[in-house]
Design an enzyme around this catalytic site. Structure first.
Site, PDB file in Angstrom:
ATOM      1  N   GLU A  66      42.764  37.718  41.354  1.00 21.91           N
ATOM      2  CA  GLU A  66      43.294  38.963  41.906  1.00 21.91           C
ATOM      3  C   GLU A  66      43.425  40.041  40.840  1.00 21.91           C
ATOM      4  O   GLU A  66      43.077  41.201  41.063  1.00 21.91           O
ATOM      5  CB  GLU A  66      44.676  38.744  42.541  1.00 21.91           C
ATOM      6  CG  GLU A  66      44.706  37.743  43.666  1.00 21.91           C
ATOM      7  CD  GLU A  66      45.093  36.342  43.197  1.00 21.91           C
ATOM      8  OE1 GLU A  66      44.497  35.833  42.221  1.00 21.91           O
ATOM      9  OE2 GLU A  66      45.984  35.753  43.815  1.00 21.91           O
ATOM     10  N   CYS A  94      50.080  34.474  43.663  1.00 27.72           N
ATOM     11  CA  CYS A  94      51.280  34.042  42.948  1.00 27.72           C
ATOM     12  C   CYS A  94      52.183  35.259  42.692  1.00 27.72           C
ATOM     13  O   CYS A  94      51.833  36.394  43.030  1.00 27.72           O
ATOM     14  CB  CYS A  94      50.893  33.377  41.627  1.00 27.72           C
ATOM     15  SG  CYS A  94      50.246  34.540  40.382  1.00 27.72           S
TER      16      CYS A  94
END
Length: 160
Positions: A66, A94
């Site tokens: 990401e 996360c």
């Protein structure tokens, strides 16, 4: 924040298309012995950036798929804010990645499989929907969840 399941209503074809690209990136990460996670950032059906997990190769604990996809998209747009974008990622983000998503003002997050141990979109934590934040992207969970989960399970099974 609204989290919806990938079961119904039917998935937009564009969500499937972009998640398949994220899966290709995840497979490439796995082939390089990185945890197989891939991500793409899209706006108006245009690819802005993509990434795959690379913390081992880059000796960088922040080199999650990401983060790398957001960095590439921000460079392409010459702006750290990506307000009308969608981030597709094979694994629920996360806490670190969720923070970057919020700061980038990503409009929508679409992920494949959940992460009950470290996910920050409702898996272990609910950061992306936290009412205390000034930006909360919409979240769509479960797009190609079986494929995304199978890839991760096979990767870790092979290492046991």
């Amino acid at each position: 924040m609204s989290v919806t399941s990938g079961a119904s209503p039917p998935l937009p074809q564009s969500d499937v298309y972009w998640m398949r690209r994220a899966l290709e990136l995840a497979q490439a990460a796995g082939a390089d012995n990185e945890v197989p996670v891939g991500a793409v950032v899209v706006c108006d059906q245009e690819l802005l950036g993509e990434g795959r997990n690379s913390p081992i190769a880059l000796s960088d604990p922040s080199a999650h798929a990401e983060i790398l996809a957001l960095r590439a998209a921000a460079r392409k747009m010459s702006n750290y804010r990506l307000p009308e974008s969608t981030l597709y990622v094979t694994l629920e983000p996360c806490i670190m990645c969720a923070g970057a998503i919020v700061h980038a003002r990503v409009q929508r997050v679409v992920y494949g499989t959940g992460d009950p141990r470290a996910g920050a979109a409702g898996g272990a934590f609910e950061l992306l929907g936290d009412q205390r934040l000034n930006h909360r992207p919409s979240v769509h969970a479960g797009v190609l969840a079986q494929d995304c989960g199978d890839l991760l399970r096979a990767f870790f099974q092979e290492r046991r």
